[in-house]
Design a protein around this motif. Structure first.
Motif, mmCIF file in Angstrom:
data_model
loop_
_atom_site.group_PDB
_atom_site.id
_atom_site.type_symbol
_atom_site.label_atom_id
_atom_site.label_comp_id
_atom_site.label_asym_id
_atom_site.label_seq_id
_atom_site.Cartn_x
_atom_site.Cartn_y
_atom_site.Cartn_z
ATOM 1 N N PHE A 46 18.625 127.371 115.095
ATOM 2 C CA PHE A 46 18.391 126.214 114.233
ATOM 3 C C PHE A 46 19.568 125.238 114.284
ATOM 4 C CE2 PHE A 46 18.575 123.998 110.161
ATOM 5 C CZ PHE A 46 17.304 123.481 110.085
ATOM 6 N N VAL A 47 20.784 125.748 114.134
ATOM 7 C CA VAL A 47 21.971 124.893 114.075
ATOM 8 C C VAL A 47 22.297 124.274 115.432
ATOM 9 C CG1 VAL A 47 24.468 124.907 113.645
ATOM 10 C CG2 VAL A 47 22.946 126.049 112.077
ATOM 11 N N SER A 48 22.027 124.987 116.512
ATOM 12 C CA SER A 48 22.360 124.455 117.833
ATOM 13 C C SER A 48 21.389 123.384 118.303
ATOM 14 C CB SER A 48 22.417 125.586 118.861
ATOM 15 O OG SER A 48 21.148 126.173 119.052
ATOM 16 N N ASN A 49 20.242 123.274 117.660
ATOM 17 C CA ASN A 49 19.287 122.217 117.990
ATOM 18 C C ASN A 49 19.964 120.866 117.767
ATOM 19 O OD1 ASN A 49 17.317 120.111 116.823
ATOM 20 N ND2 ASN A 49 15.973 121.508 117.935
ATOM 21 N N PRO A 50 19.993 119.995 118.783
ATOM 22 C CA PRO A 50 20.723 118.727 118.654
ATOM 23 C C PRO A 50 20.316 117.872 117.444
ATOM 24 C CG PRO A 50 20.077 119.086 120.925
ATOM 25 C CD PRO A 50 19.415 120.163 120.113
ATOM 26 N N LEU A 58 27.199 115.496 110.387
ATOM 27 C CA LEU A 58 27.197 114.088 110.781
ATOM 28 C C LEU A 58 28.411 113.727 111.626
ATOM 29 C CD1 LEU A 58 26.217 112.538 107.343
ATOM 30 C CD2 LEU A 58 24.731 112.916 109.298
ATOM 31 N N GLY A 59 28.140 113.167 112.796
ATOM 32 C CA GLY A 59 29.200 112.633 113.634
ATOM 33 C C GLY A 59 30.092 113.646 114.330
ATOM 34 N N THR A 60 29.783 114.924 114.235
ATOM 35 C CA THR A 60 30.606 115.911 114.920
ATOM 36 C C THR A 60 29.864 116.414 116.157
ATOM 37 O OG1 THR A 60 29.762 117.770 113.625
ATOM 38 C CG2 THR A 60 31.725 116.684 112.792
ATOM 39 N N PRO A 61 30.597 116.667 117.229
ATOM 40 C CA PRO A 61 29.928 117.143 118.443
ATOM 41 C C PRO A 61 29.355 118.544 118.262
ATOM 42 C CG PRO A 61 32.313 117.182 118.723
ATOM 43 C CD PRO A 61 32.034 116.533 117.394
ATOM 44 N N ASN A 62 28.272 118.791 118.960
ATOM 45 C CA ASN A 62 27.632 120.097 118.920
ATOM 46 C C ASN A 62 28.415 121.032 119.843
ATOM 47 O OD1 ASN A 62 25.948 122.329 119.085
ATOM 48 N ND2 ASN A 62 24.089 121.112 119.116
ATOM 49 N N GLU A 63 29.170 121.929 119.257
ATOM 50 C CA GLU A 63 29.997 122.854 120.014
ATOM 51 C C GLU A 63 29.551 124.304 119.811
ATOM 52 O OE1 GLU A 63 34.276 120.845 120.358
ATOM 53 O OE2 GLU A 63 33.740 121.348 118.274
ATOM 54 N N TRP A 64 28.269 124.484 119.553
ATOM 55 C CA TRP A 64 27.751 125.825 119.305
ATOM 56 C C TRP A 64 28.004 126.745 120.499
ATOM 57 C CZ3 TRP A 64 26.543 128.694 115.357
ATOM 58 C CH2 TRP A 64 25.872 129.900 115.577
ATOM 59 N N ASP A 65 27.777 126.236 121.713
ATOM 60 C CA ASP A 65 27.984 127.062 122.892
ATOM 61 C C ASP A 65 29.445 127.501 123.016
ATOM 62 O OD1 ASP A 65 25.312 126.958 123.634
ATOM 63 O OD2 ASP A 65 25.602 125.181 124.884
ATOM 64 N N LYS A 66 30.367 126.597 122.758
ATOM 65 C CA LYS A 66 31.795 126.942 122.765
ATOM 66 C C LYS A 66 32.098 127.996 121.715
ATOM 67 C CE LYS A 66 34.453 122.968 124.325
ATOM 68 N NZ LYS A 66 35.351 121.905 123.849
ATOM 69 N N PHE A 67 31.514 127.834 120.548
ATOM 70 C CA PHE A 67 31.704 128.782 119.455
ATOM 71 C C PHE A 67 31.232 130.172 119.875
ATOM 72 C CE2 PHE A 67 29.787 130.926 115.753
ATOM 73 C CZ PHE A 67 30.929 131.151 115.003
ATOM 74 N N LYS A 68 30.051 130.237 120.470
ATOM 75 C CA LYS A 68 29.489 131.525 120.880
ATOM 76 C C LYS A 68 30.330 132.203 121.960
ATOM 77 C CE LYS A 68 26.275 133.354 119.840
ATOM 78 N NZ LYS A 68 26.157 134.486 118.920
ATOM 79 N N LYS A 69 31.001 131.399 122.793
ATOM 80 C CA LYS A 69 31.853 131.938 123.847
ATOM 81 C C LYS A 69 33.246 132.285 123.337
ATOM 82 C CE LYS A 69 29.579 129.263 127.466
ATOM 83 N NZ LYS A 69 29.760 128.116 128.362
ATOM 84 N N GLY A 70 33.531 131.974 122.075
ATOM 85 C CA GLY A 70 34.846 132.254 121.510
ATOM 86 C C GLY A 70 35.885 131.217 121.861
ATOM 87 N N GLU A 71 35.456 130.057 122.322
ATOM 88 C CA GLU A 71 36.364 128.993 122.735
ATOM 89 C C GLU A 71 36.661 127.996 121.622
ATOM 90 O OE1 GLU A 71 34.424 127.265 126.109
ATOM 91 O OE2 GLU A 71 34.637 129.064 127.324
ATOM 92 N N LEU A 72 36.058 128.158 120.486
ATOM 93 C CA LEU A 72 36.246 127.231 119.381
ATOM 94 C C LEU A 72 36.978 127.947 118.257
ATOM 95 C CD1 LEU A 72 35.465 124.380 118.347
ATOM 96 C CD2 LEU A 72 33.474 125.420 117.312
ATOM 97 N N SER A 73 38.107 127.383 117.863
ATOM 98 C CA SER A 73 38.848 128.012 116.758
ATOM 99 C C SER A 73 39.481 126.966 115.888
ATOM 100 C CB SER A 73 39.900 128.950 117.290
ATOM 101 O OG SER A 73 40.782 128.298 118.148
#
Length: 73
Positions: A46-50, A58-73
């Motif tokens: 649901f959240v990763s849907n653009p 609002l106004g923030t990039p969709n970084e769900w994939d980075k989050f799932k890979k552990g690249e977002l902190s």
């Protein structure tokens, strides 16, 4: 936790910078969008849907994939 998955709560907290007001607002918008779409659980799909992401964070990039890979902190 319901209707949110734990990973969605963590993601939204990261994306809002831990700001309580922004975090609660994101949760509120997610619940409203989920209800409008008859989505019983606010999960990664649901959240990763653009479209949903743009409304919730609002106004923030969709970084769900980075989050799932552990690249977002």
């Amino acid at each position: 936790m319901y209707p949110f998955t734990e990973e969605v709560l963590e993601y939204l907290c990261l994306k809002t910078g831990g700001n309580p007001r922004q975090f609660v607002r994101a949760l509120w918008v997610a619940i409203l969008e989920g209800a409008d779409q008859y989505y019983p659980s606010i999960d990664g799909t649901f959240v990763s849907n653009p479209g949903n992401h743009a409304k919730i964070l609002l106004g923030t990039p969709n970084e769900w994939d980075k989050f799932k890979k552990g690249e977002l902190s």
